[in-house]
Design a protein around this motif. Structure first.
Motif, short mmCIF file in Angstrom:
data_model
loop_
_atom_site.label_atom_id
_atom_site.label_comp_id
_atom_site.label_asym_id
_atom_site.label_seq_id
_atom_site.Cartn_x
_atom_site.Cartn_y
_atom_site.Cartn_z
N ALA A 102 0.84 -1.20 0.00
CA ALA A 102 0.00 0.00 0.00
C ALA A 102 0.87 1.25 0.00
O ALA A 102 2.06 1.21 0.32
CB ALA A 102 -0.94 0.01 1.21
N PHE A 103 0.24 2.36 -0.36
CA PHE A 103 0.90 3.66 -0.36
C PHE A 103 -0.14 4.69 0.08
O PHE A 103 -1.33 4.54 -0.22
CB PHE A 103 1.41 3.99 -1.77
N VAL A 104 0.30 5.71 0.79
CA VAL A 104 -0.60 6.75 1.27
C VAL A 104 -0.10 8.10 0.76
O VAL A 104 1.08 8.42 0.86
CB VAL A 104 -0.69 6.77 2.81
N LYS A 105 -1.03 8.87 0.21
CA LYS A 105 -0.76 10.26 -0.15
C LYS A 105 -1.39 11.18 0.89
O LYS A 105 -2.39 10.83 1.51
CB LYS A 105 -1.33 10.60 -1.52
N LYS A 106 -0.80 12.36 1.05
CA LYS A 106 -1.36 13.36 1.94
C LYS A 106 -1.37 14.69 1.21
O LYS A 106 -0.33 15.16 0.74
CB LYS A 106 -0.54 13.47 3.23
N ASP A 107 -2.55 15.26 1.07
CA ASP A 107 -2.72 16.51 0.32
C ASP A 107 -2.15 16.39 -1.09
O ASP A 107 -1.53 17.32 -1.62
CB ASP A 107 -2.06 17.68 1.06
N GLY A 108 -2.34 15.22 -1.67
CA GLY A 108 -1.92 14.98 -3.04
C GLY A 108 -0.45 14.65 -3.23
O GLY A 108 -0.01 14.39 -4.35
N LYS A 109 0.33 14.65 -2.14
CA LYS A 109 1.77 14.41 -2.24
C LYS A 109 2.11 13.03 -1.65
O LYS A 109 1.40 12.53 -0.79
CB LYS A 109 2.54 15.50 -1.47
N PRO A 110 3.21 12.43 -2.13
CA PRO A 110 3.61 11.14 -1.57
C PRO A 110 3.92 11.27 -0.09
O PRO A 110 4.64 12.20 0.32
CB PRO A 110 4.87 10.79 -2.37
N TYR A 111 3.39 10.38 0.70
CA TYR A 111 3.55 10.50 2.14
C TYR A 111 4.10 9.24 2.80
O TYR A 111 5.07 9.30 3.55
CB TYR A 111 2.21 10.88 2.78
N MET A 112 3.50 8.07 2.52
CA MET A 112 3.84 6.91 3.34
C MET A 112 3.73 5.62 2.56
O MET A 112 2.77 5.40 1.82
CB MET A 112 2.91 6.85 4.56
N THR A 113 4.72 4.76 2.73
CA THR A 113 4.59 3.36 2.33
C THR A 113 4.03 2.59 3.51
O THR A 113 4.27 2.91 4.67
CB THR A 113 5.95 2.78 1.95
N LEU A 114 3.28 1.53 3.20
CA LEU A 114 2.58 0.80 4.27
C LEU A 114 2.34 -0.62 3.81
O LEU A 114 1.95 -0.87 2.67
CB LEU A 114 1.24 1.50 4.57
N GLY A 115 2.56 -1.56 4.70
CA GLY A 115 2.21 -2.94 4.42
C GLY A 115 2.01 -3.70 5.70
O GLY A 115 2.52 -3.32 6.77
N LEU A 116 1.26 -4.78 5.59
CA LEU A 116 0.95 -5.58 6.76
C LEU A 116 0.70 -7.01 6.29
O LEU A 116 -0.19 -7.27 5.51
CB LEU A 116 -0.27 -5.02 7.50
N MET A 117 1.52 -7.94 6.76
CA MET A 117 1.49 -9.32 6.29
C MET A 117 0.29 -10.07 6.88
O MET A 117 -0.26 -9.67 7.89
CB MET A 117 2.77 -10.03 6.70
N GLY A 118 -0.06 -11.18 6.21
CA GLY A 118 -1.00 -12.09 6.84
C GLY A 118 -2.34 -12.27 6.19
O GLY A 118 -3.36 -11.86 6.74
N GLY A 119 -2.41 -12.90 5.00
CA GLY A 119 -3.68 -13.31 4.41
C GLY A 119 -4.72 -12.21 4.38
O GLY A 119 -4.47 -11.07 4.01
N GLY A 120 -5.94 -12.57 4.79
CA GLY A 120 -7.05 -11.62 4.79
C GLY A 120 -6.92 -10.54 5.84
O GLY A 120 -7.72 -9.60 5.87
N MET A 121 -5.90 -10.63 6.70
CA MET A 121 -5.63 -9.56 7.66
C MET A 121 -5.14 -8.30 6.96
O MET A 121 -5.28 -7.19 7.49
CB MET A 121 -4.57 -10.05 8.66
N GLN A 122 -4.60 -8.43 5.77
CA GLN A 122 -3.87 -7.32 5.17
C GLN A 122 -4.74 -6.09 4.88
O GLN A 122 -4.41 -4.99 5.33
CB GLN A 122 -3.15 -7.81 3.91
N PRO A 123 -5.85 -6.19 4.12
CA PRO A 123 -6.66 -4.99 3.94
C PRO A 123 -7.20 -4.44 5.26
O PRO A 123 -7.24 -3.22 5.45
CB PRO A 123 -7.80 -5.47 3.04
N GLN A 124 -7.59 -5.33 6.16
CA GLN A 124 -8.07 -4.89 7.47
C GLN A 124 -6.98 -4.12 8.21
O GLN A 124 -7.24 -3.09 8.85
CB GLN A 124 -8.48 -6.09 8.32
N GLY A 125 -5.75 -4.63 8.13
CA GLY A 125 -4.64 -3.97 8.81
C GLY A 125 -4.32 -2.62 8.22
O GLY A 125 -4.04 -1.66 8.95
#
Length: 603
Positions: free
Chosen positions: A473-496
């Motif tokens: 995953a990646f997060v933008k803030k006010d249209g600018k690149p802000y954060m990389t993000l990931g969370l392992m574990g099957g169906g936990m991932q979108p929830q996480g």
């Protein structure tokens, strides 16, 4: 029918008992240290967390400290974030083979500061071209699902091609230099990390239990990792076969793995085990550049995910549902907040089970990502009760006619602002148990996630990619690149992903606290492997929560109709890494997962 979410976590859940189970079986022994004494204090921040890491020139966060150090060394030697991410991923395949390796698949989101764009790569493999659904069914007999181990769930490993595809577009250092640190560790050895050591033991127990019921060739895997039993924490582990394989890849390139001597070894081995794969299946494999999609949450934050055949868009659907309620009117650990997150997950996953599949065979209905659709789905949530079962949305899609596990997530950012969000996996545990002769890695078992219902979008077909759980995953803030993000574990991932975003945006947690905070993982509901017709096997599912969720909240959720289970070993709640960049001064902040062995570090 196997459960998607449970599939990725089941192996280690069986291997690692909860504290309650430990105390039952070891009643005469002393209580674990964690139950003898509580947390200390902190000058700033939550007492259950620790400080995030700040650095100016580069940052890496991985599930193993040595992999993090390798990534930083590559950055310091003139490599960029893509070079360092590949180097770290190679190291994790050696040091954390319980979650990933070159026998698996890879997905990544890359932010390129030169073009100011996000680039997505889908590095997932396909089924054999020469095997039909009927032929597969004949091999599995009376079973209603594809087995988790042996040759049948194997799909073409996509990781190596994804490395070279990313490197060809963005890389700077030669590939043999990028892989050299892992080659050295594979040959000379590295000490096993504590949690990885526990996962080794759990994997071996699971493999041996399965071998009693449905034998498959485990001899190469046993020799590679378990010749003297499972490697233990602090033990020096070597894998000279993997060293030779990576040297060949570094020297001869991608084609050595998919068309040359390594490909021939893999295909010969698979065919001896009854697989339908041919050299053509490997030679024709290629990764795909895909377009990430982003949806706005609030306060200028946008969450960005990759399209199917992965499940990343489920996180976007959850965001579009949850932004219709102001969660900050309640405390973060309140039953109201957890109820809304859980119901949003269940609504999104009803669509996952119906619509998410290889887009070459079944195009994704983008209507699912609209604000209007999110409002319609939100309206289905009863604020006081858990709905017994949610149905997918009624959206018509014409299919094209021509054509849950253990994972590692890592992220790297460099001095120029390039940021890489990368996830890689063998799926369930270490994978299929199948290890090609003398190559030092295990094939993934991702093919377990095909449906056997020919009417399902995710149905098994020749040369098709299965539904995938791994998502960066990646997060933008006010249209600018802000954060990389990931969370392992099957169906936990979108929830996480969504829970971390809520922790940061709605509750003001810092990057480390957002990952350390107690999480929930709803399992069950309709699965992408189940037939389209008929009821879901487990429509309500189970709301698994960590001990940090207050007891009064658990009681309230049960009164609302949720099936709640407190799980205290951390295994099924994923493994988090993240890097954020301050747009004003360019300083990076890194965070890593307390539930893993990893480290975030910068320079």
């Amino acid at each position: 029918m196997k459960k998607l979410v449970a599939a990725c976590a089941a192996l280690t859940l069986l291997a690692l008992p909860t504290h309650a189970q430990e105390s039952e079986s070891n009643a005469e022994e002393a209580r674990p240290v964690g139950e003898q004494i509580g947390a200390g204090g902190r000058p700033v921040g939550a007492i259950w967390s620790r400080s995030p890491v700040h650095a100016q020139h580069g940052m890496a966060a991985t599930a193993h400290p040595l992999a993090t150090q390798i990534a930083l060394d590559v950055l310091k030697d003139g490599g960029n974030a893509v070079d360092a991410a590949i180097a770290a991923n190679a190291a994790l395949g050696l040091m954390e083979p319980t979650g990933n390796g070159i026998g698996g698949d890879l997905f990544a989101i890359i932010y390129d500061p030169k073009t100011d764009k996000l680039y997505g790569i889908n590095g997932s493999g396909r089924s054999p071209k020469g095997q039909t659904l009927d032929q597969l069914k004949a091999k599995i007999g009376d079973s209603d699902s594809i087995p988790a181990f042996g040759p049948l769930p194997v799909t073409v490993p996509g990781t190596v091609d994804a490395w070279f595809t990313m490197h060809d577009r963005f890389g700077k250092m030669p590939m043999d230099d990028i892989l050299a640190p892992t080659v050295k560790y594979a040959r000379e050895g590295h000490p096993v990390a504590p949690i990885i050591g526990a996962y080794f033991a759990g994997n071996l127990r699971r493999f041996e239990s399965v071998l009693e019921e449905s034998p498959f060739d485990f001899s190469n895997a046993r020799e590679t990792w378990f010749a003297d039993g499972p490697p233990e924490a602090g033990e020096i582990f070597t894998n000279p076969d993997l060293a030779k394989t990576l040297e060949t890849i570094g020297r001869e390139g991608r084609d050595a793995f998919y068309e040359g001597e390594l490909a021939q070894v893999m295909v010969d081995y698979l065919q001896r085990q009854g697989s339908a794969y041919s050299l053509e299946d490997f030679a024709s494999h290629e990764s795909t550049w895909v377009e990430p999609a982003c949806v706005t949450y609030r306060k200028g934050y946008e969450l960005c995910e990759l399209p199917p055949n992965g499940q990343g868009f489920a996180a976007l659907q959850m965001v579009n549902i949850l932004k219709n309620v102001d969660l900050t009117q309640w405390e973060r650990g309140s039953p109201e907040v957890i109820h809304y997150i859980t119901e949003a997950k269940r609504l999104a996953y009803a669509d996952v089970a119906r619509f998410y599949a290889d887009p070459d065979f079944y195009p994704f209905p983008m209507e699912l990502l609209t604000d209007e659709y999110g409002k319609k789905r939100f309206a289905l949530i009863d604020p006081t009760r858990a709905t017994p079962e949610f149905q997918p949305g009624t959206i018509e899609v014409e299919p094209k006619l021509e054509g849950e596990g253990d994972t590692t997530y890592l992220t790297v950012a460099d001095k120029d602002g390039m940021m890489v969000s990368l996830i890689q996996s063998n799926y369930r545990g270490m994978g299929s148990g199948m290890t090609p002769d003398g190559l030092g890695f295990m094939f993934q078992d991702r093919g377990e996630l095909y449906s056997l219902d020919p009417a399902h979008p995710n149905a098994y077909e020749p040369n098709k990619r299965p539904f995938q759980t791994i998502i960066p995953a990646f997060v933008k803030k006010d249209g600018k690149p802000y954060m990389t993000l990931g969370l392992m574990g099957g169906g936990m991932q979108p929830q996480g992903h969504v829970q971390v975003l809520i922790n940061i945006v709605d509750y003001g947690m810092n990057l480390q606290e957002a990952g350390d905070a107690a999480r929930i993982n709803h399992t069950g509901g309709r699965q992408p492997t189940e037939p389209l017709s008929g009821p879901a096997e487990d429509p309500l599912g189970t709301l698994n929560v960590e001990p940090g969720i207050p007891a009064e909240t658990v009681a309230a959720l049960e009164a609302m109709g949720h099936n709640v289970r407190v799980v205290d070993n951390g295994v099924m709640f994923g493994g988090y890494q993240a890097i954020a960049r301050d747009p004003e001064n360019g300083v990076y902040t890194g965070a890593t997962e307390m539930r893993k062995d990893g480290q975030a570090q910068g320079y």
